[in-house]
Design a protein around this motif. Structure first.
Motif, PDB file in Angstrom:
ATOM      1  N   GLN A  29       0.831  -1.206   0.000  1.00 31.48           N
ATOM      2  CA  GLN A  29       0.000   0.000   0.000  1.00 31.48           C
ATOM      3  C   GLN A  29       0.870   1.261   0.000  1.00 31.48           C
ATOM      4  OE1 GLN A  29      -3.418  -0.050   2.727  1.00 31.48           O
ATOM      5  NE2 GLN A  29      -2.716   1.921   3.511  1.00 31.48           N
ATOM      6  N   VAL A  30       1.893   1.271   0.843  1.00 30.10           N
ATOM      7  CA  VAL A  30       2.785   2.424   0.941  1.00 30.10           C
ATOM      8  C   VAL A  30       3.593   2.599  -0.346  1.00 30.10           C
ATOM      9  CG1 VAL A  30       4.788   3.361   2.178  1.00 30.10           C
ATOM     10  CG2 VAL A  30       2.909   2.323   3.457  1.00 30.10           C
ATOM     11  N   ALA A  31       4.076   1.484  -0.910  1.00 28.44           N
ATOM     12  CA  ALA A  31       4.864   1.555  -2.149  1.00 28.44           C
ATOM     13  C   ALA A  31       4.035   2.127  -3.289  1.00 28.44           C
ATOM     14  CB  ALA A  31       5.390   0.175  -2.522  1.00 28.44           C
ATOM     15  N   CYS A  32       2.777   1.736  -3.373  1.00 35.77           N
ATOM     16  CA  CYS A  32       1.879   2.247  -4.408  1.00 35.77           C
ATOM     17  C   CYS A  32       1.656   3.743  -4.231  1.00 35.77           C
ATOM     18  CB  CYS A  32       0.559   1.488  -4.369  1.00 35.77           C
ATOM     19  SG  CYS A  32      -0.665   2.088  -5.557  1.00 35.77           S
ATOM     20  N   TRP A  44      -4.784   3.233  -4.042  1.00 33.11           N
ATOM     21  CA  TRP A  44      -5.038   2.348  -5.173  1.00 33.11           C
ATOM     22  C   TRP A  44      -4.894   0.899  -4.753  1.00 33.11           C
ATOM     23  CZ3 TRP A  44      -1.914   5.053  -9.621  1.00 33.11           C
ATOM     24  CH2 TRP A  44      -2.541   6.269  -9.951  1.00 33.11           C
ATOM     25  N   ARG A  45      -4.063   0.628  -3.764  1.00 31.95           N
ATOM     26  CA  ARG A  45      -3.947  -0.709  -3.162  1.00 31.95           C
ATOM     27  C   ARG A  45      -4.123  -0.515  -1.673  1.00 31.95           C
ATOM     28  NH1 ARG A  45      -2.976  -5.761  -4.073  1.00 31.95           N
ATOM     29  NH2 ARG A  45      -2.287  -5.515  -6.221  1.00 31.95           N
ATOM     30  N   VAL A  71      -6.279  -9.228   3.351  1.00 32.34           N
ATOM     31  CA  VAL A  71      -6.457  -9.339   1.906  1.00 32.34           C
ATOM     32  C   VAL A  71      -5.958  -8.029   1.288  1.00 32.34           C
ATOM     33  CG1 VAL A  71      -8.098  -9.668   0.013  1.00 32.34           C
ATOM     34  CG2 VAL A  71      -8.457 -10.855   2.190  1.00 32.34           C
ATOM     35  N   SER A  72      -5.053  -8.143   0.337  1.00 37.54           N
ATOM     36  CA  SER A  72      -4.518  -6.984  -0.368  1.00 37.54           C
ATOM     37  C   SER A  72      -5.388  -6.754  -1.604  1.00 37.54           C
ATOM     38  CB  SER A  72      -3.064  -7.240  -0.780  1.00 37.54           C
ATOM     39  OG  SER A  72      -2.512  -6.110  -1.412  1.00 37.54           O
ATOM     40  N   VAL A  73      -6.012  -5.581  -1.686  1.00 35.61           N
ATOM     41  CA  VAL A  73      -6.992  -5.292  -2.733  1.00 35.61           C
ATOM     42  C   VAL A  73      -6.534  -4.100  -3.579  1.00 35.61           C
ATOM     43  CG1 VAL A  73      -9.395  -4.693  -3.196  1.00 35.61           C
ATOM     44  CG2 VAL A  73      -8.830  -6.088  -1.199  1.00 35.61           C
ATOM     45  N   ALA A  74      -6.610  -4.244  -4.877  1.00 38.25           N
ATOM     46  CA  ALA A  74      -6.342  -3.155  -5.825  1.00 38.25           C
ATOM     47  C   ALA A  74      -7.301  -3.361  -6.993  1.00 38.25           C
ATOM     48  CB  ALA A  74      -4.893  -3.192  -6.304  1.00 38.25           C
ATOM     49  N   CYS A 153       6.591  -6.104  -1.471  1.00 40.35           N
ATOM     50  CA  CYS A 153       6.048  -7.120  -0.570  1.00 40.35           C
ATOM     51  C   CYS A 153       7.174  -7.918   0.084  1.00 40.35           C
ATOM     52  CB  CYS A 153       5.091  -8.054  -1.317  1.00 40.35           C
ATOM     53  SG  CYS A 153       4.381  -9.314  -0.241  1.00 40.35           S
ATOM     54  N   GLN A 154       7.348  -7.727   1.394  1.00 45.09           N
ATOM     55  CA  GLN A 154       8.409  -8.404   2.140  1.00 45.09           C
ATOM     56  C   GLN A 154       8.176  -9.909   2.256  1.00 45.09           C
ATOM     57  OE1 GLN A 154      11.209  -6.631   3.300  1.00 45.09           O
ATOM     58  NE2 GLN A 154      10.235  -5.149   1.948  1.00 45.09           N
ATOM     59  N   MET A 155       6.918 -10.306   2.293  1.00 51.02           N
ATOM     60  CA  MET A 155       6.589 -11.719   2.446  1.00 51.02           C
ATOM     61  C   MET A 155       6.508 -12.447   1.102  1.00 51.02           C
ATOM     62  SD  MET A 155       6.587 -11.905   5.654  1.00 51.02           S
ATOM     63  CE  MET A 155       6.027 -13.567   5.908  1.00 51.02           C
ATOM     64  N   ARG A 156       6.625 -11.714   0.016  1.00 50.80           N
ATOM     65  CA  ARG A 156       6.553 -12.259  -1.347  1.00 50.80           C
ATOM     66  C   ARG A 156       5.240 -13.012  -1.590  1.00 50.80           C
ATOM     67  NH1 ARG A 156       9.322  -8.580  -2.437  1.00 50.80           N
ATOM     68  NH2 ARG A 156      11.574  -8.644  -2.482  1.00 50.80           N
TER      69      ARG A 156
END
Length: 196
Positions: A29-32, A44-45, A71-74, A153-156
């Motif tokens: 979310q932060v990277a986006c 956006w995410r 849940v990661s949503v975009a 994503c650190q957890m890939r």
């Protein structure tokens, strides 16, 4: 070829997400937000946390069956995008790569796409007076780089690619709570659900 939604697409690019491995750190979310210079409130995410369960008694012994997952949503870059259908100026369009994008020069900021999208993907830019949304970092894809959210994503647990390849690699599925019924729009996403 034709996608399941009947539209002509050369490929269908999409996302993969593994809910079981997501810690909810919000790095995606932060990277986006950082990559796209998004204003406060525009995401956006985003990460959705799902919680449930509680205490019960089994043979007189208190038992905790609580659970929580993320849940990661975009934008799901749907095969049958409702946002494209409702856009009165055709500013919202699905490209040959399967990516749903907005032409800001045609967008009048009516917000129909925002109201119609079951994922809340299109978001209003108050300054520009137009809608904005994830475009799967097309500028990164042009350079053979991963979208910002995937790279962060650190957890890939996030991946991207052609949806057929993602399905072969990870399986099929997008029917995960709290996401809406995938039959509504045929989202280009594969989700590995959390056991809860």
């Amino acid at each position: 070829g034709r996608g399941r939604g009947g539209r002509f697409v050369m490929t269908q690019t999409g996302f993969y997400f593994d809910s079981a491995g997501c810690t909810g750190c919000k790095a995606c979310q932060v990277a986006c937000k950082d990559k796209n210079g998004l204003e406060v409130g525009v995401k956006w995410r985003r990460i959705v946390e799902v919680q449930g369960g509680g205490w019960s008694t089994s043979n007189g012994v208190p038992v905790n069956d609580s659970y929580a997952y993320h849940v990661s949503v975009a934008c799901m870059h749907c095969e049958n995008p409702i946002c494209v259908e409702v856009c009165p100026t055709k500013a919202m369009a699905k490209g040959a790569d399967g990516i749903v994008a907005i032409d800001p020069g045609r967008c009048i900021g009516c917000r129909y796409c925002e109201w119609a999208c079951p994922y809340g993907a299109p978001q209003f830019d108050k300054v520009a007076g137009t809608m904005t949304k994830c475009d799967l970092c097309r500028d990164h894809l042009a350079l053979s780089k991963a979208p910002a959210c995937v790279s962060a994503c650190q957890m890939r647990v996030l991946d991207y690619g052609e949806i057929d390849d993602l399905t072969r690699k990870y399986g099929e599925g997008a029917d995960v709570y709290p996401l809406p019924d995938p039959d509504l729009t045929l989202p280009a996403v594969v989700v590995s659900p959390h056991p809860a």
